[in-house]
Design an enzyme around this catalytic site. Structure first.
Site, PDB file in Angstrom:
ATOM      1  CD  GLU A 186      -4.129   4.365   9.791  1.00 21.91           C
ATOM      2  OE1 GLU A 186      -5.307   4.635   9.958  1.00 21.91           O
ATOM      3  OE2 GLU A 186      -3.700   3.442   8.911  1.00 21.91           O
ATOM      4  N   GLY A 203       0.708  -4.829   7.353  1.00 21.97           N
ATOM      5  CA  GLY A 203       0.712  -5.372   6.211  1.00 21.97           C
ATOM      6  C   GLY A 203       0.775  -4.359   4.925  1.00 21.97           C
ATOM      7  CG  ASN A 253       0.907   6.136   2.902  1.00 23.57           C
ATOM      8  OD1 ASN A 253       0.565   6.498   4.028  1.00 23.57           O
ATOM      9  ND2 ASN A 253       1.564   5.044   2.569  1.00 23.57           N
ATOM     10  CD  GLU A 277      -3.933  -1.353   2.974  1.00 24.64           C
ATOM     11  OE1 GLU A 277      -4.191  -0.032   3.245  1.00 24.64           O
ATOM     12  OE2 GLU A 277      -3.888  -2.418   3.692  1.00 24.64           O
TER      13      GLU A 277
END
Length: 927
Positions: A181, A313, A317, A350
């Site tokens: 990304e 950080g 995925n 995340e």
């Protein structure tokens, strides 16, 4: 030169060149039935847009990779199933730095369309590759593109790159990992590297027996013919930037969620024991999100992997989240209370992305806030529900204050902004997208109510699952849950209003225009007169004044415990509050993303209230008042005297958040005059802070005991006290450091105060040398970060120069941007750090990429320390010398704005600060 060459090639091909379109280009490439010569000399690159054509769509990638961790290279093949929508001879896709050795086109029966080698053309400027098919690819048909390719494992942090770790015996081991990304999947394999090109992926990886291969999906088959080949299950439909694979020799711990998802945390073998907290948190948070979103996590497993070399950080995925070690590993012996909060919040962020970003993805990078703003805000909702003792709501104010700090500069940008080139896209991952995005969502949630907000985002996620969305899609999903007249006319939902809720019009004022509003409140009898304008800390006479927001105002008064609401949609407005009302506090608990200025006697009333009975306001309201007052001071809208009077009550303050907010401004003033070497003001301010906060400083223990809030206060307060030269603080820190030295650096200091102890010890030659030695051999990145901060605090410029020279040898490249910022924050190091940046600029850009967070951190970290016209000129001259790069970066404007803001602050407030310090000295502040 490149532009001229492309123009020449396009004219040969008979293709009209157009500028990069903000919408996805969809014109078909000229098909021809004639077969041109296969030598590329007679062919020219057929596409001139930055974005790929929209009429060839990837459906399924079959990707095989074979990394060699000894040679540090890899080879691969990819077979991409394509849906062709218009007749064409060309397939254009992304590729960067790859050697494509073979290109073949197959029909849907896997029969070759040509028995000759297909020409492959490259446009490095746009990171695109074009493959020419002698036979026309017919619209409405499916085809397969087969490519063989190879490359070196990357040396940086993007694409498929090499990372290393050192064992306790000193052995260096290699691993290979990915980070795609936003636009780096093309560095690992040829692909349609845009978020709207969602496809399925079947991935296979060849490896040695000594290694483990990981990817988004679990392994379904292992082949063994000397080399192992792991074949992974077919992925769900996803964007290319979410693909991931790792080859390593890590160890893991695993657990299973209530719904049957296997969660595993991987780390280097000797750090395996630090994975347990992350595993527990990940299971708990994943279970929370499944309930909150009412959508089951769609994959059978979720891996979290600590990568030794990692620029960001973490990265979300799908099914294989990668982290910097400091963001995932938690060692109770060396990790502080703040470290625990950080690890928990990053995992929460995340995992939120598995729905916001992965399941539903923004159509294009201009709306990256739909990913990042949501994930940032969901951190607070999820951790508050699962780990209430961490009190993460205390940190939400910091997030919104950071957003306002950025948004109150001329150089800010709308949440939703145009971004076309990879550098522009990379720069979108900033404070505005993350923090302002989160704070606008927080305001919207309070406006709609928790229940309406939750049901609206569930509707959004269900409707756009496995596809892409725009801003408008979110507003439609939310408005559909709040469209009944009775829901918001009652005052219980949405707001008191007789008009239909036009959420789009309201939210466009927050996402499509720049800035943060300032609402000026004037009391006139029983009414409050309201005026809104854009708040700027560096206002210029030429600044536009046409900004208008739809602001969901809230206010509280002394005559009622109720929260009153009013939607302000005009530049000026008024509200009835009643004659009997004494004081009014607008923007209750800072739920709204706006600042408030109280005209007339408004500030005086609130100052008196805080002195008489500060608990009449919530701790959030007290914090908000402190923040707004000092922001208005910076903008020249409120006298510094008035803001300093406001925090005069802080001796009575028992809550960490407002206490640290007020103290933070005093520390900022101290640091700015310390850097400018203004001894009288520096000394008076130092004496005053230590005198005024003596009791609360003395109450701190040098331990890790207490709540997270108490531990945070201890850590920050003792750090400041020692920096200010407080003798009791220095003596205790030196005593602790001596014990640490006597233990041969094996003693575990209390984690909350370790950095302060190390910083005091680092001022002596032997202490600095011992810390560097410990840094070199420590296996804990969290511990090393505390030591690095101490090393960079030395008053010896030779040691600071040596620090900067250790990158690559002792200090990992991933930590260089933080190190430069640490050195710059040191009054003895700010010019040293800036000189380093100027001297090694090209090297830094090569290491980190131009628009990356690291480059922005380096520029802001160094220039934010400057506050003179001479320094402003020096920075401007440097940016002019790198004009080609600087002109692509928004952060250079931010840097100039910051320096200008600092200059203005000193011009407006230095005299006041000096006389205020003298007055406090007379009143006994020196005692």
């Amino acid at each position: 030169m490149v532009r001229f060459l492309v123009l020449a090639l396009l004219s040969l091909a008979g293709v009209t060149q157009t500028s990069a379109s903000p919408t996805q280009a969809s014109e078909p490439l000229n098909p021809t039935e004639e077969q041109p010569p296969l030598g590329t000399g007679s062919l020219s690159f057929p596409w001139s847009h930055l974005r790929l054509p929209g009429y060839i769509v990837p459906l399924h990638y079959h990707l095989l990779l074979h990394p060699n961790l000894t040679m540090l290279s890899y080879s691969g093949t990819v077979r991409i199933e394509l849906q062709v929508q218009n007749n064409t001879n060309w397939v254009v896709l992304h590729s960067k730095g790859l050697r494509i050795t073979t290109a073949t086109m197959l029909d849907q029966n896997l029969a070759h369309l040509s028995d000759k080698v297909l020409p492959v053309l490259h446009n490095p400027t746009h990171e695109q590759t074009a493959i020419f098919s002698p036979r026309v690819l017919s619209g409405g048909q499916k085809y397969f593109l087969f490519l063989e390719f190879g490359a070196e494992l990357g040396e940086g942090f993007y694409g498929f790159y090499r990372s290393t770790y050192r064992t306790s015996s000193g052995e260096t081991r290699n691993l290979a990992s990915t980070h795609f990304e936003p636009t780096s999947a093309r560095m690992a394999f040829p692909c349609f590297d845009e978020p709207s090109f969602k496809a399925n992926y079947s991935i296979s990886i060849r490896r040695s027996r000594a290694h483990t291969a990981l990817s988004n999906m679990p392994i379904v088959m292992v082949l063994d013919d000397g080399l192992m080949e792991d074949r992974f299950a077919v992925s769900v439909r996803m964007s290319s930037y979410l693909v991931a694979f790792i080859v390593c020799d890590f160890k893991s711990v695993s657990a299973t969620t209530a719904s049957g998802v296997k969660v595993s945390v991987y780390a280097a073998p000797e750090k395996w024991q630090h994975t347990h907290y992350a595993l527990k948190a990940a299971v708990k948070l994943l279970e929370f999100y499944e309930k909150y979103f009412n959508i089951k996590y769609p994959l059978p497993k979720q891996d979290l992997v600590a990568i030794p070399d990692f620029q960001a950080g973490a990265m979300e995925n799908w099914g294989l989240i990668t982290f910097r070690e400091t963001s995932l590993l938690f060692d109770p012996a060396t990790s502080s209370g703040s470290d625990r909060v950080w690890v928990t919040m990053v995992i929460a962020h995340e995992l939120a992305h598995q729905w916001f970003g992965n399941l539903v993805t923004m159509q294009w990078w201009n709306d990256i806030w739909l990913n990042e703003g949501f994930a940032r805000y969901m951190e607070y909702i999820s951790v508050n529900a699962t780990y209430p003792k961490l009190r993460v709501e205390d940190y939400l104010v910091d997030t919104c204050f950071a957003a306002i700090g950025r948004d109150s500069l001329n150089s800010s940008h709308p949440i939703s902004s145009a971004a076309e080139s990879p550098t522009q896209i990379e720069e979108m991952f900033d404070t505005v997208s993350y923090d302002k995005g989160a704070c606008v969502l927080h305001m919207l949630r309070h406006y709609l109510t928790d229940q309406v907000f939750q049901s609206g985002i569930v509707r959004y996620l269900r409707r756009y699952s496995y596809s892409n969305a725009h801003n408008q899609d979110l507003w439609d999903s939310l408005a559909n849950t709040c469209s009944k007249e009775e829901e918001f006319s009652s005052g219980e939902h949405c707001y008191s209003s007789r008009q239909h809720l036009d959420l789009t019009s309201m939210m466009n004022t927050w996402t499509l225009q720049t800035g943060v509003p300032l609402v000026t409140v004037t009391r006139q009898g029983s009414h409050l007169l309201l005026k809104q304008e854009r708040f700027l800390r560096t206002a210029h006479p030429s600044d536009p004044t046409w900004f208008l927001w739809h602001i969901p105002l809230t206010y509280r008064t002394d005559t009622s415990t109720s929260i009153h609401r009013h939607l302000m949609t005009t530049l000026t407005d008024s509200m009835e509050v009643g004659e009997e009302v004494g004081w009014v506090k607008v923007n209750v608990d800072m739920a709204g993303y706006y600042l408030v200025h109280y005209d007339g006697s408004g500030w005086d009333d609130l100052i008196q209230l805080l002195k008489d009975n500060h608990t009449a306001l919530t701790f959030m309201d007290r914090t908000h008042l402190i923040h707004n007052a000092f922001q208005l001071t910076t903008a020249g809208r409120l006298s510094l005297d008035k803001a300093l009077d406001l925090i005069g009550y802080l001796r009575s303050e028992s809550h960490t958040v407002p206490l640290l907010e007020g103290l933070g401004y005093l520390e900022a003033f101290y640091r700015i005059v310390e850097r400018r070497d203004i001894p009288d003001v520096t000394q008076n301010l130092r004496t005053y802070i230590l005198w005024y906060f003596r009791d609360v400083i003395d109450r701190q223990t040098w331990s890790d005991k207490g709540s997270v809030s108490e531990r945070r206060l201890r850590s920050e307060l003792l750090s400041l006290a020692c920096h200010l030269g407080d003798l009791p603080c220095l003596k205790q820190a030196q005593r602790s450091f001596t014990h640490w030295l006597d233990s041969n650096s094996t003693l575990n200091l209390p984690a909350d105060v370790a950095e302060t102890v190390y910083s005091v010890g680092a001022q002596e030659d032997t202490g600095w040398a011992s810390l560097l030695q410990t840094y070199t051999h420590s296996l804990s990145e969290t511990h090393k970060r505390k030591i690095l901060s101490a090393l960079a605090s030395s008053r010896d410029t030779n040691k600071l120069t040596r620090c900067l020279g250790l990158e690559g040898e002792v200090i990992r490249t991933q930590d260089l941007d933080s190190l430069i910022a640490m050195v710059a924050r040191n009054p003895r190091g700010r010019h040293l750090a800036w000189s380093y940046v100027q001297k090694y600029w090209s090297t830094l850009v090569d290491k980190f990429q131009l628009g990356s967070f690291s480059i922005r951190n380096i520029i802001i970290g160094t220039t934010a320390q400057f506050s003179s016209t001479e320094e402003l000129t020096e920075v401007r001259v440097f940016f002019e010398s790198i004009h080609e790069q600087a002109s692509q970066l928004r952060v250079t404007e931010v840097a100039m704005d910051n320096i200008q803001k600092n200059i203005l602050w000193l011009q407006r407030n230095l005299g006041t600060l000096r006389s205020w310090g003298i007055e406090r000295e007379r009143q006994g502040g020196g005692g």
